[in-house]
Design a protein around this motif. Structure first.
Motif, mmCIF file in Angstrom:
data_model
loop_
_atom_site.group_PDB
_atom_site.id
_atom_site.type_symbol
_atom_site.label_atom_id
_atom_site.label_comp_id
_atom_site.label_asym_id
_atom_site.label_seq_id
_atom_site.Cartn_x
_atom_site.Cartn_y
_atom_site.Cartn_z
ATOM 1 N N VAL A 84 0.812 -1.223 0.000
ATOM 2 C CA VAL A 84 0.000 0.000 0.000
ATOM 3 C C VAL A 84 0.842 1.268 0.000
ATOM 4 C CG1 VAL A 84 -1.910 -1.166 1.157
ATOM 5 C CG2 VAL A 84 -0.180 0.006 2.544
ATOM 6 N N LEU A 85 2.146 1.124 0.270
ATOM 7 C CA LEU A 85 3.008 2.308 0.333
ATOM 8 C C LEU A 85 4.443 1.918 0.034
ATOM 9 C CD1 LEU A 85 3.595 5.314 1.125
ATOM 10 C CD2 LEU A 85 3.841 4.501 3.496
ATOM 11 N N GLY A 86 5.089 2.696 -0.807
ATOM 12 C CA GLY A 86 6.511 2.537 -1.039
ATOM 13 C C GLY A 86 7.253 3.758 -0.539
ATOM 14 N N LEU A 87 8.331 3.533 0.202
ATOM 15 C CA LEU A 87 9.140 4.626 0.744
ATOM 16 C C LEU A 87 10.618 4.347 0.456
ATOM 17 C CD1 LEU A 87 7.479 5.195 4.240
ATOM 18 C CD2 LEU A 87 7.599 6.870 2.400
ATOM 19 N N PRO A 88 11.446 5.388 0.336
ATOM 20 C CA PRO A 88 12.859 5.170 0.028
ATOM 21 C C PRO A 88 13.740 4.901 1.240
ATOM 22 C CG PRO A 88 12.395 7.509 -0.003
ATOM 23 C CD PRO A 88 11.088 6.818 0.259
ATOM 24 N N ALA A 89 13.183 4.954 2.459
ATOM 25 C CA ALA A 89 14.021 4.829 3.651
ATOM 26 C C ALA A 89 13.291 4.036 4.736
ATOM 27 C CB ALA A 89 14.410 6.207 4.190
ATOM 28 N N PHE A 90 14.078 3.412 5.633
ATOM 29 C CA PHE A 90 13.524 2.512 6.637
ATOM 30 C C PHE A 90 12.833 3.240 7.788
ATOM 31 C CE2 PHE A 90 16.919 -0.084 4.713
ATOM 32 C CZ PHE A 90 16.155 -1.160 4.312
ATOM 33 N N LEU A 91 13.440 4.284 8.329
ATOM 34 C CA LEU A 91 12.859 4.920 9.510
ATOM 35 C C LEU A 91 11.508 5.564 9.220
ATOM 36 C CD1 LEU A 91 15.989 6.372 11.348
ATOM 37 C CD2 LEU A 91 14.932 4.109 11.488
ATOM 38 N N PRO A 92 11.317 6.236 8.090
ATOM 39 C CA PRO A 92 9.956 6.707 7.783
ATOM 40 C C PRO A 92 8.953 5.561 7.656
ATOM 41 C CG PRO A 92 11.554 7.879 6.443
ATOM 42 C CD PRO A 92 12.301 6.779 7.133
ATOM 43 N N ALA A 93 9.410 4.423 7.142
ATOM 44 C CA ALA A 93 8.513 3.267 7.032
ATOM 45 C C ALA A 93 8.077 2.793 8.414
ATOM 46 C CB ALA A 93 9.210 2.139 6.275
ATOM 47 N N LEU A 94 8.995 2.772 9.369
ATOM 48 C CA LEU A 94 8.636 2.392 10.733
ATOM 49 C C LEU A 94 7.675 3.413 11.351
ATOM 50 C CD1 LEU A 94 12.121 1.166 11.996
ATOM 51 C CD2 LEU A 94 10.105 -0.257 11.569
ATOM 52 N N ALA A 95 7.903 4.684 11.037
ATOM 53 C CA ALA A 95 7.013 5.724 11.567
ATOM 54 C C ALA A 95 5.597 5.551 11.031
ATOM 55 C CB ALA A 95 7.558 7.104 11.204
ATOM 56 N N VAL A 96 5.467 5.193 9.754
ATOM 57 C CA VAL A 96 4.142 4.969 9.183
ATOM 58 C C VAL A 96 3.502 3.730 9.807
ATOM 59 C CG1 VAL A 96 2.874 4.407 7.076
ATOM 60 C CG2 VAL A 96 4.697 6.119 7.017
ATOM 61 N N ALA A 97 4.278 2.657 9.967
ATOM 62 C CA ALA A 97 3.744 1.432 10.560
ATOM 63 C C ALA A 97 3.221 1.677 11.972
ATOM 64 C CB ALA A 97 4.815 0.353 10.575
ATOM 65 N N ALA A 98 3.817 2.646 12.665
ATOM 66 C CA ALA A 98 3.369 2.963 14.021
ATOM 67 C C ALA A 98 2.034 3.691 14.044
ATOM 68 C CB ALA A 98 4.425 3.814 14.729
ATOM 69 N N ARG A 99 1.612 4.208 12.863
ATOM 70 C CA ARG A 99 0.365 4.978 12.803
ATOM 71 C C ARG A 99 -0.776 4.226 12.126
ATOM 72 N NH1 ARG A 99 1.283 10.520 13.358
ATOM 73 N NH2 ARG A 99 -1.007 10.637 13.332
ATOM 74 N N CYS A 100 -0.503 3.018 11.618
ATOM 75 C CA CYS A 100 -1.560 2.250 10.964
ATOM 76 C C CYS A 100 -1.263 0.765 11.146
ATOM 77 C CB CYS A 100 -1.660 2.605 9.475
ATOM 78 S SG CYS A 100 -0.226 2.120 8.503
ATOM 79 N N ASP A 101 -2.084 -0.089 10.559
ATOM 80 C CA ASP A 101 -1.917 -1.532 10.763
ATOM 81 C C ASP A 101 -1.145 -2.203 9.629
ATOM 82 O OD1 ASP A 101 -3.174 -1.567 13.215
ATOM 83 O OD2 ASP A 101 -5.170 -1.764 12.318
ATOM 84 N N ALA A 102 -0.462 -1.437 8.810
ATOM 85 C CA ALA A 102 0.402 -2.028 7.783
ATOM 86 C C ALA A 102 1.674 -2.541 8.442
ATOM 87 C CB ALA A 102 0.729 -0.996 6.712
ATOM 88 N N ILE A 103 2.261 -3.570 7.855
ATOM 89 C CA ILE A 103 3.502 -4.133 8.383
ATOM 90 C C ILE A 103 4.634 -3.870 7.395
ATOM 91 C CG2 ILE A 103 2.300 -5.900 9.706
ATOM 92 C CD1 ILE A 103 2.991 -7.928 7.540
ATOM 93 N N VAL A 104 5.870 -3.973 7.880
ATOM 94 C CA VAL A 104 7.028 -3.702 7.038
ATOM 95 C C VAL A 104 8.075 -4.780 7.286
ATOM 96 C CG1 VAL A 104 7.939 -2.098 8.783
ATOM 97 C CG2 VAL A 104 8.832 -2.025 6.447
ATOM 98 N N THR A 105 8.635 -5.309 6.216
ATOM 99 C CA THR A 105 9.704 -6.304 6.287
ATOM 100 C C THR A 105 11.013 -5.593 6.010
ATOM 101 O OG1 THR A 105 8.172 -7.988 5.457
ATOM 102 C CG2 THR A 105 10.524 -8.515 5.397
ATOM 103 N N LEU A 106 11.946 -5.690 6.934
ATOM 104 C CA LEU A 106 13.163 -4.902 6.824
ATOM 105 C C LEU A 106 14.348 -5.646 7.418
ATOM 106 C CD1 LEU A 106 12.996 -1.998 9.448
ATOM 107 C CD2 LEU A 106 11.526 -3.987 9.503
ATOM 108 N N PRO A 107 15.592 -5.170 7.145
ATOM 109 C CA PRO A 107 16.772 -5.844 7.677
ATOM 110 C C PRO A 107 16.720 -5.977 9.195
ATOM 111 C CG PRO A 107 17.416 -4.306 5.974
ATOM 112 C CD PRO A 107 15.958 -4.073 6.222
ATOM 113 N N ALA A 108 17.162 -7.123 9.682
ATOM 114 C CA ALA A 108 16.992 -7.462 11.094
ATOM 115 C C ALA A 108 17.661 -6.463 12.024
ATOM 116 C CB ALA A 108 17.530 -8.873 11.353
ATOM 117 N N ARG A 109 18.864 -6.010 11.689
ATOM 118 C CA ARG A 109 19.561 -5.084 12.592
ATOM 119 C C ARG A 109 18.854 -3.735 12.669
ATOM 120 N NH1 ARG A 109 23.526 -8.600 11.248
ATOM 121 N NH2 ARG A 109 25.224 -8.968 12.743
#
Length: 305
Positions: A229-254
């Motif tokens: 539902v959303l494409g972003l160029p960076a990881f931290l904004p993706a986490l910020a969006v996930a914190a505001r809705c029920d979408a999930i994000v798959t990202l590097p473990a570290r």
């Protein structure tokens, strides 16, 4: 351009050559002055001396900076080779002293490596080499390789699937993936079923803007798919969006372990096999014996948990 006479060669020194290379690469006298710790007046005087020696304008002024002439471009490679040969000779005879070192270290890295590696590296540099300043260049793989080649970057952090033969590398760590989301989106964390994963809304980190990644390739092999539902160029904004809705994000473990909890997110193991990848530090082979580059590589290796 005719060959330089001995009297003309005597008018050259290492500082002049470094200023010449800086002007070719940065195209702005102010940037070269900052990089070398010189005044703009010193750069202007050096340029006049270079023009007199080589009997060419070398750089033409434009509103956006300095444009090298054909002569300047032809001189770049031999001058760079001469400077690197001298640097290598000095490096073999003199060890790098981090406590007295000064200058700018330029590292090309995208946001994942920026988030994981730059904070602890900065802390080590401030403690061990306070005279060094760190500049991070947000270059993708192609840009980063070019920056290493032309001297705009000292190191690159990340992945090169097909490294240039002119590059050397050192493995830092192998990386996998985790899934991050709110507790409502991942109620069975640290597990998530394949059905729940495929039925969820997904955020994709895509620097290039494509709404498809390696997870989609892995799902396709299983005859499954997901809804992005959303494409972003960076990881931290993706986490910020996930914190505001029920979408999930798959990202590097570290990245996930370091930052997802700060956004109030829980983590789960992916319900499918996703290709792991190696994070390495890259440098140009001409710097294989450079003591400063070696020391920086040692600092990077030391911060890997």
């Amino acid at each position: 351009m005719s060959d330089l006479s001995k009297s003309e060669l005597r008018r050259l020194d290492l500082t002049l050559l470094l200023i010449f290379l800086g002007l070719v690469r940065h195209r702005k006298a102010a940037d070269v002055a900052t990089d070398l710790g010189l005044t703009p007046s010193a750069i202007s005087q050096a340029l006049q001396r270079l023009r007199a020696v080589f009997k060419d304008e070398l750089f033409l002024r434009h509103p956006y900076g300095l444009e090298p002439t054909a002569t300047a471009l032809a001189l770049e490679q031999p001058v760079a080779q001469a400077v690197e040969a001298l640097r290598g000779a000095l490096g073999t005879a003199r060890a790098f002293d981090p406590e007295r070192a000064e200058g700018i270290v330029r590292i090309a890295a995208l946001d994942g490596e920026q988030a994981v590696l730059v904070p602890p590296l900065t802390a080590r540099l401030r403690a061990a080499a306070p005279g060094l300043r760190l500049s991070v260049l947000p270059f993708g793989r192609g840009q980063a390789a070019e920056a290493l080649s032309d001297g705009r970057a000292d190191l690159m952090l990340g992945v090169l699937w097909e490294p240039d033969p002119a590059m050397s590398s050192q493995l830092l760590y192998e990386e996998g993936f985790l899934v991050a989301g709110r507790s409502k989106a991942l109620p069975q964390a640290p597990q998530v079923t394949l059905d729940d994963y495929c039925n969820a809304d997904h955020i994709l980190i895509s620097p290039g803007g494509d709404l498809r990644g390696i997870v989609d390739t892995a799902l396709e092999a299983l005859g499954r798919s997901r809804r992005i539902v959303l494409g972003l160029p960076a990881f931290l904004p993706a986490l910020a969006v996930a914190a505001r809705c029920d979408a999930i994000v798959t990202l590097p473990a570290r990245v996930a372990r370091s930052f997802a909890p700060g956004f109030g997110l829980v983590l789960a193991e992916p319900p499918l096999t996703i290709r792991r990848f190696n994070i390495s530090v890259f440098w140009h082979r001409r710097n294989d014996r450079d003591p400063r580059i070696l020391w920086l590589r040692q600092q990077l290796a030391a911060i890997i948990p």
